[in-house]
Design an enzyme around this catalytic site. Structure first.
Site, PDB file in Angstrom:
ATOM      1  N   SER A 128     -42.127 -21.724  66.511  1.00  7.85           N
ATOM      2  CA  SER A 128     -41.436 -20.460  65.489  1.00  7.85           C
ATOM      3  C   SER A 128     -39.819 -20.697  65.740  1.00  7.85           C
ATOM      4  O   SER A 128     -39.498 -21.679  66.412  1.00  7.85           O
ATOM      5  CB  SER A 128     -41.675 -19.102  66.312  1.00  7.85           C
ATOM      6  OG  SER A 128     -40.798 -18.020  66.047  1.00  7.85           O
ATOM      7  N   TYR A 142     -42.489 -12.642  72.800  1.00  4.88           N
ATOM      8  CA  TYR A 142     -42.897 -13.566  71.470  1.00  4.88           C
ATOM      9  C   TYR A 142     -41.778 -14.785  71.777  1.00  4.88           C
ATOM     10  O   TYR A 142     -42.627 -15.936  71.503  1.00  4.88           O
ATOM     11  CB  TYR A 142     -42.273 -12.775  70.263  1.00  4.88           C
ATOM     12  CG  TYR A 142     -42.978 -13.765  68.896  1.00  4.88           C
ATOM     13  CD1 TYR A 142     -44.454 -13.675  68.433  1.00  4.88           C
ATOM     14  CD2 TYR A 142     -42.119 -14.526  68.413  1.00  4.88           C
ATOM     15  CE1 TYR A 142     -44.539 -14.498  67.332  1.00  4.88           C
ATOM     16  CE2 TYR A 142     -42.265 -15.491  67.290  1.00  4.88           C
ATOM     17  CZ  TYR A 142     -43.468 -15.355  66.755  1.00  4.88           C
ATOM     18  OH  TYR A 142     -44.229 -15.796  65.671  1.00  4.88           O
TER      19      TYR A 142
END
Length: 253
Positions: free
Chosen positions: A145, A158
């Site tokens: 990510s 996250y």
């Protein structure tokens, strides 16, 4: 020189894609099938998976399961291998982002995020790798990510999980590449998926994100096709332990 297009031909390969019911996981499954692979899509939503199976036809099979359920891992591996045999390729696209700010992170939110985003890719890969070793060929593709290296508001759990994916990918490569199994990760920028729906629901925010890229655009789901096929095919046979950012240059600025 042989036809270089053959490097991307996945005919005869079997792929497992988690998170295949929507977003980039679904697109990855479609791209692999178009390149000749037989694809097993795994996700929790049976209805959405049924739609994918209809799109893939004879090249597709689906398994409804929660990949974060470690107690069901043995059964899951059996189901994945039932239609076409043990996978040569596994793509870990399943993920969750609770978007809890640091002062409000709950134990349940933290545990759910780490279980799905970080633990599941390792333990499912660990279970599938023996068959890859026996063939002397395999591909493990994780999903990193922007938050693998950047901190975003409301992203502490996250971000921690995706930073872990970066190191997990390198460690997988160290452990398994001597057996013909490459391990790499794709780091998407902002793509219109269910996980980023809140971002694209805010036109100003979406525009700011696009402006942050070198290209000046947010991603389209089809922009993932080439990187996925590259990392899953013979074209990347000497590439392992890498995080390929597919972000329009977001992390370059």
């Amino acid at each position: 020189m042989d036809d270089p297009r053959a490097l991307f031909d996945l005919t005869g390969r079997v792929a497992c894609v988690t998170g295949a019911s929507s977003g980039l996981g679904r697109r990855a499954a479609q791209a692999l099938a178009a390149a000749g692979a037989r694809v097993v899509g795994v996700a929790r939503r049976a209805e959405a998976l049924a739609g994918l199976k209809g799109e893939l036809g004879d090249k597709g099979a689906t398994v409804t399961a929660d990949v974060a359920d470690r107690a069901g891992l043995g059964r899951l591996v059996e189901q994945i291998s039932l239609a076409f045999g043990a996978p040569d390729i596994v793509i870990h696209a399943a993920g969750i982002n609770t978007r809890e700010v640091a002062d409000e992170v709950t134990p349940d939110g933290w545990d759910a995020t780490l279980a799905l985003n970080l633990s599941a890719p390792f333990f499912l890969s660990q279970a599938l790798v023996p068959a890859m070793k026996a063939k002397g060929w395999g591909r493990v593709i994780n999903f990193a990510s922007l938050q693998t290296t950047r901190a975003f508001p409301g992203g502490i759990a996250y971000g921690a999980s995706k930073a872990g994916i970066g190191q997990l990918t390198r460690a997988m490569a160290e452990a398994w590449s001597p057996h013909g199994i490459t391990a790499n990760a794709i780091g998407p920028g902002f793509f219109p998926t269910e996980l980023t729906q809140a971002v694209f629901d805010d036109p100003d925010r979406a525009a700011r994100n696009a402006a942050q890229t070198c290209i000046g655009l947010n991603g389209r789901v089809e922009d993932i096709d080439g990187p996925i096929l590259f990392l899953c095919s013979e074209a990347s046979s000497y590439v392992t332990g890498q995080v390929l950012m597919v972000d329009g240059g977001f992390t370059a600025k």
